[in-house]
Design a protein around this motif. Structure first.
Motif, PDB file in Angstrom:
ATOM      1  N   ALA A   1       1.774  10.266 -19.622  1.00 43.48           N
ATOM      2  CA  ALA A   1       2.493  11.293 -19.777  1.00 43.48           C
ATOM      3  C   ALA A   1       2.644  11.097 -18.011  1.00 43.48           C
ATOM      4  N   SER A   2       1.641  10.693 -17.636  1.00 43.18           N
ATOM      5  CA  SER A   2       2.066  10.846 -16.006  1.00 43.18           C
ATOM      6  C   SER A   2       2.890   9.739 -15.257  1.00 43.18           C
ATOM      7  N   LEU A   3       3.339  10.550 -14.960  1.00 39.38           N
ATOM      8  CA  LEU A   3       4.878   9.230 -13.923  1.00 39.38           C
ATOM      9  C   LEU A   3       4.020   8.569 -13.353  1.00 39.38           C
ATOM     10  N   SER A   4       3.385   9.919 -12.026  1.00 37.39           N
ATOM     11  CA  SER A   4       2.368   8.206 -11.696  1.00 37.39           C
ATOM     12  C   SER A   4       1.443   7.131 -11.782  1.00 37.39           C
ATOM     13  N   PHE A   5       0.990   7.610 -12.734  1.00 39.47           N
ATOM     14  CA  PHE A   5       0.410   6.629 -13.738  1.00 39.47           C
ATOM     15  C   PHE A   5       1.397   5.502 -14.120  1.00 39.47           C
ATOM     16  N   HIS A   6       2.418   6.093 -14.789  1.00 40.64           N
ATOM     17  CA  HIS A   6       3.221   4.464 -15.063  1.00 40.64           C
ATOM     18  C   HIS A   6       3.628   4.205 -13.289  1.00 40.64           C
ATOM     19  N   THR A   7       4.430   4.707 -12.759  1.00 43.30           N
ATOM     20  CA  THR A   7       4.576   4.084 -11.093  1.00 43.30           C
ATOM     21  C   THR A   7       3.908   2.872 -10.565  1.00 43.30           C
ATOM     22  N   ASN A   8       2.106   3.059 -11.003  1.00 41.32           N
ATOM     23  CA  ASN A   8       1.815   2.498 -10.138  1.00 41.32           C
ATOM     24  C   ASN A   8       0.797   1.200 -11.398  1.00 41.32           C
ATOM     25  N   SER A   9       0.887   1.519 -12.473  1.00 40.82           N
ATOM     26  CA  SER A   9       0.203   0.427 -13.225  1.00 40.82           C
ATOM     27  C   SER A   9       1.382  -0.540 -13.582  1.00 40.82           C
ATOM     28  N   GLN A  10       1.195  -1.853 -13.424  1.00 46.13           N
ATOM     29  CA  GLN A  10       2.095  -2.641 -13.700  1.00 46.13           C
ATOM     30  C   GLN A  10       1.064  -3.916 -15.228  1.00 46.13           C
ATOM     31  N   ASN A  11       0.461  -2.973 -16.295  1.00 47.97           N
ATOM     32  CA  ASN A  11       0.491  -2.778 -17.721  1.00 47.97           C
ATOM     33  C   ASN A  11       1.376  -3.141 -18.306  1.00 47.97           C
ATOM     34  N   PRO A  12       1.999  -3.995 -18.681  1.00 52.37           N
ATOM     35  CA  PRO A  12       3.078  -4.803 -19.615  1.00 52.37           C
ATOM     36  C   PRO A  12       2.697  -3.970 -21.059  1.00 52.37           C
ATOM     37  N   ASN A  13       1.542  -3.685 -21.257  1.00 57.87           N
ATOM     38  CA  ASN A  13       1.479  -2.997 -22.635  1.00 57.87           C
ATOM     39  C   ASN A  13       1.973  -1.659 -23.213  1.00 57.87           C
ATOM     40  N   HIS A  14       1.640  -1.141 -21.902  1.00 59.30           N
ATOM     41  CA  HIS A  14       2.445   0.626 -21.480  1.00 59.30           C
ATOM     42  C   HIS A  14       3.706   0.391 -22.153  1.00 59.30           C
ATOM     43  N   ARG A  15       4.812  -0.409 -21.777  1.00 53.87           N
ATOM     44  CA  ARG A  15       6.465  -0.106 -22.130  1.00 53.87           C
ATOM     45  C   ARG A  15       6.413  -0.045 -23.450  1.00 53.87           C
ATOM     46  N   ILE A  16       5.194  -0.221 -24.877  1.00 52.75           N
ATOM     47  CA  ILE A  16       5.399  -0.078 -26.512  1.00 52.75           C
ATOM     48  C   ILE A  16       5.578   1.541 -26.666  1.00 52.75           C
ATOM     49  N   TYR A  17       4.945   2.042 -25.082  1.00 52.00           N
ATOM     50  CA  TYR A  17       4.562   3.306 -26.079  1.00 52.00           C
ATOM     51  C   TYR A  17       5.690   4.142 -24.361  1.00 52.00           C
ATOM     52  N   ASP A  18       6.536   3.611 -24.765  1.00 45.71           N
ATOM     53  CA  ASP A  18       7.859   4.188 -23.626  1.00 45.71           C
ATOM     54  C   ASP A  18       8.261   5.763 -24.627  1.00 45.71           C
ATOM     55  N   ALA A  19       8.018   6.035 -25.639  1.00 48.22           N
ATOM     56  CA  ALA A  19       9.445   7.382 -25.754  1.00 48.22           C
ATOM     57  C   ALA A  19       7.870   8.254 -26.209  1.00 48.22           C
ATOM     58  N   TYR A  20       6.388   7.206 -26.655  1.00 44.22           N
ATOM     59  CA  TYR A  20       5.422   8.720 -26.761  1.00 44.22           C
ATOM     60  C   TYR A  20       5.174   9.273 -25.528  1.00 44.22           C
ATOM     61  N   SER A  21       5.164   7.985 -24.262  1.00 37.88           N
ATOM     62  CA  SER A  21       4.824   9.055 -22.706  1.00 37.88           C
ATOM     63  C   SER A  21       6.179   9.449 -22.817  1.00 37.88           C
ATOM     64  N   CYS A  22       7.290   9.495 -22.997  1.00 35.09           N
ATOM     65  CA  CYS A  22       8.328  10.106 -22.095  1.00 35.09           C
ATOM     66  C   CYS A  22       8.332  11.700 -22.922  1.00 35.09           C
ATOM     67  N   SER A  23       7.617  11.681 -24.468  1.00 38.05           N
ATOM     68  CA  SER A  23       7.380  13.112 -24.754  1.00 38.05           C
ATOM     69  C   SER A  23       6.457  14.139 -24.492  1.00 38.05           C
ATOM     70  N   LYS A  24       5.449  13.144 -23.833  1.00 35.85           N
ATOM     71  CA  LYS A  24       4.091  13.665 -23.356  1.00 35.85           C
ATOM     72  C   LYS A  24       4.993  14.391 -22.147  1.00 35.85           C
ATOM     73  N   THR A  25       5.328  13.811 -20.746  1.00 36.36           N
ATOM     74  CA  THR A  25       5.767  13.934 -19.867  1.00 36.36           C
ATOM     75  C   THR A  25       6.509  15.285 -19.954  1.00 36.36           C
ATOM     76  N   ALA A  26       7.386  15.312 -20.666  1.00 37.23           N
ATOM     77  CA  ALA A  26       7.901  16.054 -21.102  1.00 37.23           C
ATOM     78  C   ALA A  26       7.401  17.646 -21.575  1.00 37.23           C
ATOM     79  N   LEU A  27       6.463  17.242 -22.353  1.00 42.50           N
ATOM     80  CA  LEU A  27       5.111  18.409 -23.031  1.00 42.50           C
ATOM     81  C   LEU A  27       4.822  18.489 -21.637  1.00 42.50           C
ATOM     82  N   ASN A  28       3.949  18.130 -20.358  1.00 40.74           N
ATOM     83  CA  ASN A  28       3.769  18.521 -19.424  1.00 40.74           C
ATOM     84  C   ASN A  28       4.507  19.770 -18.107  1.00 40.74           C
ATOM     85  N   ALA A  29       5.864  19.284 -19.011  1.00 41.94           N
ATOM     86  CA  ALA A  29       7.024  20.092 -18.183  1.00 41.94           C
ATOM     87  C   ALA A  29       6.545  21.513 -18.825  1.00 41.94           C
TER      88      ALA A  29
END
Length: 239
Positions: free
Chosen positions: A143-171
């Motif tokens: 969910a962390s935008l800071s984490f995504h901004t600084n991470s270079q791990n391409p495996n995280h991209r398979i969870y874009d929908a999940y990540s966005c939903s959890k970012t919204a939950l944080n908001a």
């Protein structure tokens, strides 16, 4: 005895959170879409000597189900002390944001964001009856935008929908905590860690029991504790 409702609590992290909260002396309501699975979870916990457990059927994506669950809990206890919005789905993989299915994105948001919001708003009046109301939104490092901004791990991209939903939950956590800043509410997002559950094909690095510990910590935070924050086991996280 203080009361707790944990959504999606018939298995995984939610189940272990229920176990730990009940062991601390709280009366725990296991929220579950499938009543038979919820009752089986209650039986399992009863078998360990925990009697302060009950099950409430609730589909957080269905407002009628949420409202029915609210009426049941009201009739049983008249108040709610702690709400843990744990129910969540990973969605279909992969989820690259530019090519992923919009239907999959909507489906993930329906549970991970809208479900948590409408559950919270439905139960907020029962939480107001508590002298120390607590809300924990189970989030993710993804969910962390800071984490995504600084991470270079391409495996995280398979969870874009999940990540966005959890970012919204944080908001939602931030907005709700601001709204209740001058009250006795404590409302926080918690990142339990990469945990071996069916959400990720049991590939996580820790057990659900280990993951539940940080959720319990912030569900039972005292009046001096923070609100409107984002935590993992190490402490506060960057949004």
């Amino acid at each position: 005895m203080k009361t707790v409702l944990i959504t999606g609590a018939n298995k995984g992290i939610g189940f272990e959170t229920a176990r730990q909260m009940a062991a601390l002396g709280y009366f725990v309501y296991i929220g579950c879409r499938d009543l038979s699975k919820g009752l089986e979870a209650v039986r399992q916990l009863n078998a360990t000597g925990l009697a302060n457990i009950d099950c409430i059927q609730i589909d957080t994506t269905d407002i009628s189900s949420v409202q029915a669950a609210r009426r049941i809990l009201d009739s049983k206890s008249g108040r709610l002390d702690i709400l843990i919005n744990n129910a969540g789905i990973a969605g279909d993989q992969p989820q690259h944001i530019s090519t992923g299915s919009i239907d999959n994105l909507r489906n993930v948001f329906e549970t991970n964001f809208f479900g948590a919001v409408q559950t919270t708003t439905a139960f907020i009046d029962l939480l107001r009856q508590s002298p120390e109301p607590r809300i924990v939104n189970v989030s993710s490092q993804l969910a962390s935008l800071s984490f995504h901004t600084n991470s270079q791990n391409p495996n995280h991209r398979i969870y874009d929908a999940y990540s966005c939903s959890k970012t919204a939950l944080n908001a939602f956590t931030v907005m709700l905590a601001k709204e209740y800043a001058d009250t006795n509410f404590k409302i926080n997002s918690v990142e339990p860690g990469y945990t071996a559950t069916d959400l990720n094909g049991f590939k996580g690095l820790q057990t659900p029991a280990q993951a539940a510990e940080v959720i319990v910590k912030y569900a039972t935070i005292d009046d001096a504790g923070a609100t409107g924050k984002y935590f993992n086991k190490e402490g506060e996280m960057a949004w």
